[in-house]
Scaffold this active site. Structure first.
Site, mmCIF file in Angstrom:
data_model
loop_
_atom_site.group_PDB
_atom_site.id
_atom_site.type_symbol
_atom_site.label_atom_id
_atom_site.label_comp_id
_atom_site.label_asym_id
_atom_site.label_seq_id
_atom_site.Cartn_x
_atom_site.Cartn_y
_atom_site.Cartn_z
ATOM 1 N N LYS A 171 0.841 -1.196 0.000
ATOM 2 C CA LYS A 171 0.000 0.000 0.000
ATOM 3 C C LYS A 171 0.876 1.246 0.000
ATOM 4 C CE LYS A 171 -1.689 2.906 2.806
ATOM 5 N NZ LYS A 171 -1.701 4.090 1.930
ATOM 6 N N GLU A 246 10.450 2.501 10.178
ATOM 7 C CA GLU A 246 11.402 3.587 9.946
ATOM 8 C C GLU A 246 10.608 4.879 10.028
ATOM 9 O OE1 GLU A 246 14.478 3.533 9.999
ATOM 10 O OE2 GLU A 246 14.824 1.391 9.794
ATOM 11 N N CYS A 280 13.580 12.107 5.690
ATOM 12 C CA CYS A 280 13.721 11.715 7.093
ATOM 13 C C CYS A 280 15.151 11.932 7.556
ATOM 14 C CB CYS A 280 13.308 10.266 7.272
ATOM 15 S SG CYS A 280 14.168 9.172 6.153
ATOM 16 N N GLU A 379 9.727 17.223 14.355
ATOM 17 C CA GLU A 379 10.034 17.122 12.929
ATOM 18 C C GLU A 379 9.121 18.073 12.144
ATOM 19 O OE1 GLU A 379 8.992 13.504 10.762
ATOM 20 O OE2 GLU A 379 11.049 13.446 10.029
HETATM 21 P P1 NAD Z 1 2.354 8.685 7.372
HETATM 22 O O1 NAD Z 1 2.684 8.055 8.672
HETATM 23 O O2 NAD Z 1 1.236 9.649 7.334
HETATM 24 O O3 NAD Z 1 1.986 7.570 6.297
HETATM 25 C C1 NAD Z 1 2.870 6.535 5.932
HETATM 26 C C2 NAD Z 1 2.054 5.396 5.310
HETATM 27 O O4 NAD Z 1 1.201 4.827 6.309
HETATM 28 C C3 NAD Z 1 1.128 5.848 4.191
HETATM 29 O O5 NAD Z 1 1.028 4.836 3.224
HETATM 30 C C4 NAD Z 1 -0.193 6.034 4.913
HETATM 31 O O6 NAD Z 1 -1.299 5.956 4.041
HETATM 32 C C5 NAD Z 1 -0.155 4.880 5.890
HETATM 33 N N1 NAD Z 1 -1.004 5.066 7.082
HETATM 34 C C6 NAD Z 1 -1.437 6.232 7.628
HETATM 35 N N2 NAD Z 1 -2.218 5.967 8.702
HETATM 36 C C7 NAD Z 1 -2.273 4.618 8.844
HETATM 37 C C8 NAD Z 1 -2.892 3.734 9.783
HETATM 38 N N3 NAD Z 1 -3.619 4.196 10.794
HETATM 39 N N4 NAD Z 1 -2.708 2.405 9.625
HETATM 40 C C9 NAD Z 1 -1.942 1.927 8.627
HETATM 41 N N5 NAD Z 1 -1.328 2.710 7.708
HETATM 42 C C10 NAD Z 1 -1.485 4.048 7.819
HETATM 43 O O7 NAD Z 1 3.704 9.347 6.836
HETATM 44 P P2 NAD Z 1 3.894 10.284 5.545
HETATM 45 O O8 NAD Z 1 3.326 11.627 5.875
HETATM 46 O O9 NAD Z 1 3.435 9.598 4.310
HETATM 47 O O10 NAD Z 1 5.483 10.381 5.452
HETATM 48 C C11 NAD Z 1 6.238 11.335 6.106
HETATM 49 C C12 NAD Z 1 6.908 10.735 7.331
HETATM 50 O O11 NAD Z 1 7.693 9.623 6.941
HETATM 51 C C13 NAD Z 1 7.868 11.668 8.030
HETATM 52 O O12 NAD Z 1 7.642 11.633 9.426
HETATM 53 C C14 NAD Z 1 9.244 11.102 7.708
HETATM 54 O O13 NAD Z 1 10.239 11.366 8.650
HETATM 55 C C15 NAD Z 1 8.952 9.655 7.607
HETATM 56 N N6 NAD Z 1 9.975 8.966 6.808
HETATM 57 C C16 NAD Z 1 10.879 8.167 7.458
HETATM 58 C C17 NAD Z 1 11.880 7.522 6.757
HETATM 59 C C18 NAD Z 1 12.874 6.640 7.471
HETATM 60 O O14 NAD Z 1 13.436 5.783 6.825
HETATM 61 N N7 NAD Z 1 13.101 6.806 8.751
HETATM 62 C C19 NAD Z 1 11.967 7.687 5.380
HETATM 63 C C20 NAD Z 1 11.043 8.505 4.744
HETATM 64 C C21 NAD Z 1 10.042 9.133 5.476
#
Ligand code: NAD
Length: 478
Positions: A171, A246, A280, A379
């Site tokens: 997903k 992550e 990130c 962040e």
């Molecule tokens: P997000 O947590 O909103 O979403 C990530 C994924 O999870 C998406 O596919 C989203 O649809 C899904 N999701 C959201 N709510 C959910 C739930 N309740 N149950 C299951 N899945 C759910 O994050 P985002 O806004 O897409 O990405 C930005 C974040 O990602 C930032 O905090 C960034 O630091 C982090 N990030 C971390 C890394 C790393 O490797 N540490 C790399 C890239 C991004």
């Protein structure tokens, strides 16, 4: 064209769709993408379960050939895929090209790992007994990814999952599904048996939640925000399944007095502002020693003045737009918080207009900030960084570690002594010396500590830890 989900080897539509909008020009509709319903999530997981017994025992050569083919096609189509990535996410073309190229290499790397994967043979402590530690696939893996690396992050989860004989229910982020759909389309033609790889697009709270809580999912690999990650951790703990997270970062970059100024400015500019700061691994806390402080701030401000913030696909643009209105508002809110907290706004701070309606924000630099302020502890995930002045290396190290995050940390110095001391004492998963905090290789472990990560590291051979489970066998020949 409405882009369908891929379930059990078939392209499957749904009535609910999302509109993928170009953040550089909100009049530009990139495409419409189906949002799966719960019934489709069930079907995808059932197909993956049905495919698993055969796929888990498939020839490593077959898996290697398929993954290599995927990598080759990604590379052959890199210009087209990079254009799509830049258009839907706002990453400038050069960066998008880098991300797509890397996705191709990840598939090729794990193609070779599929063949190499093996276990260990040891002598037992008992006479005439042999011990084998073999590695077996885990089962059906739920892959949940964020919007900021829409092809590289899915690749570094899907490629090892398949290489080690698992099936996948993927997903991608609802906001930026295009590049992930493009990857799925390549996978759909690569020779995988039906059900081995499934794509179910949609909202996290619906489709993501259904995957995480489904009894047919054996493990979840997630990259995204801390808040979502923590709820996924709890759901997986309740079900007792493997989980890899992550999450966010608030990564420090230390600049010592003995740093080469030009290097320090280049490293800070890249780490904090490129990819619009939406990484990130971005270095949003610039911890600078007193004697070099003013020269560093002047140099970085000058460099920021030379940046061209514009349409991600326009030649010459160095910083693209923020990904959407919600993220832009969050960035602007943090800029107001920074001002209220008493930090000095040294550069930028305002949204800007371009010839197309988009989410443009000037790269923003705060100075005179303190580490305990919210702008240095939370962040922001935008092109916003702040300088924290320190009196020496010891204070710099202590400041760098004073955060709940622990993804990566950088230092710019010409001193081997400080570089090595920092490497040993930075409480993070990745350290960069005289290099931007953002920018990592695919053949070595990726991941952090503290609230930034949970579970085995990703990429390289460490991926084996999450995507396989061990079995210890004792054998006596007679
Ligand atoms: P997000 O947590 O909103 O979403 C990530 C994924 O999870 C998406 O596919 C989203 O649809 C899904 N999701 C959201 N709510 C959910 C739930 N309740 N149950 C299951 N899945 C759910 O994050 P985002 O806004 O897409 O990405 C930005 C974040 O990602 C930032 O905090 C960034 O630091 C982090 N990030 C971390 C890394 C790393 O490797 N540490 C790399 C890239 C991004």
């Amino acid at each position: 064209m409405t882009h369908a989900n891929f379930i059990g080897g078939e392209w499957t539509k749904s009535s609910d769709t999302s509109r993928n909008i170009n953040p550089s020009d909100t009049n530009d509709l990139v495409g419409e993408y189906c949002r799966a319903g719960i019934g489709q999530v069930d079907s995808a997981i059932a197909s993956a379960r049905a495919a698993f017994p055969k796929w888990s025992r498939s020839s490593p050569q077959l898996r290697a050939d398929i993954l290599d083919k995927v990598g080759t096609e990604i590379h052959a189509r890199r210009a087209e895929l990079a254009d799509l990535l830049a258009r839907e996410e706002g990453k400038i073309l050069n960066e998008a090209m880098g991300e797509v190229t890397r996705a191709g290499y990840i598939f090729k790397y794990f193609a070779a790992e599929a063949v190499r994967a093996g276990g260990e043979y040891l002598h037992s402590i008992r006479p005439d007994v042999e011990v084998e530690v073999s590695r077996e696939p885990v089962g059906v893996i739920g892959v949940l990814t964020p919007w900021n690396f829409p092809i590289a992050i899915p690749s570094w989860k899907i490629a090892p999952a398949l290489a080690y004989g698992n099936c996948v229910v993927f997903k991608p982020a609802d906001l930026v599904p295009g590049s992930s759909w493009g990857l799925a389309e390549i996978l759909s033609r690569a020779g995988l048996p039906a059900g081995v790889f499934n794509l179910v697009m949609g909202q996290g709270t619906v489709v993501g939640d259904a995957i995480v809580n489904h009894d047919g999912i054996d493990a979840v690999t997630f990259t995204g925000s801390v808040k979502t990650g923590q709820s996924i951790l709890q759901a997986c703990a309740r079900r007792g399944v493997k989980v890899q997270l992550e999450l966010g970062g608030k990564n420090p970059l230390i600049v010592l007095n003995d740093a080469d100024l030009e290097t320090a400015v280049r490293v800070a500019l890249d780490g904090a502002y490129f990819s619009t700061g939406q990484r990130c691994t971005a270095s949003s806390r610039l911890i600078v020693e007193s004697d070099i402080h003013d020269r560093f701030v002047a140099g970085l401000s000058k460099a920021l003045g030379q940046q061209i913030v514009d349409d991600a696909r326009k030649p010459g643009t160095t910083i693209g737009p923020v990904v959407n209105a919600t993220q832009l508002n969050q960035d602007k809110e943090y800029i107001e918080i920074g001002k209220k907290e008493g930090a000095t706004l040294a550069f930028g701070g305002e949204a800007i207009q371009r010839s197309t309606p988009g989410f443009y924000l000037a790269p923003t630099l705060f100075t005179d900030s303190r580490n305990e302020q919210r702008i240095n502890q939370e962040e922001i995930f935008g092109p916003v960084a702040s300088v924290i002045r320190v009196s020496g290396y010891e204070e710099a190290l202590q400041t760098a570690n004073a955060t709940r995050f622990g993804l990566c940390a950088g230092i710019v110095t010409s001193s081997l002594k400080y570089a090595r001391h920092f490497q040993r004492n930075a409480d993070v998963g990745m350290v960069m010396v005289n290099l931007p905090t953002a920018g990592v290789d695919y053949h070595v472990p990726f991941g952090g500590r503290k609230e930034s990560s949970f579970g085995p590291k990703e990429q390289g051979q460490s991926a084996r830890e999450f995507f396989t489970q061990s079995k210890t066998t004792y054998i006596k020949a007679t």
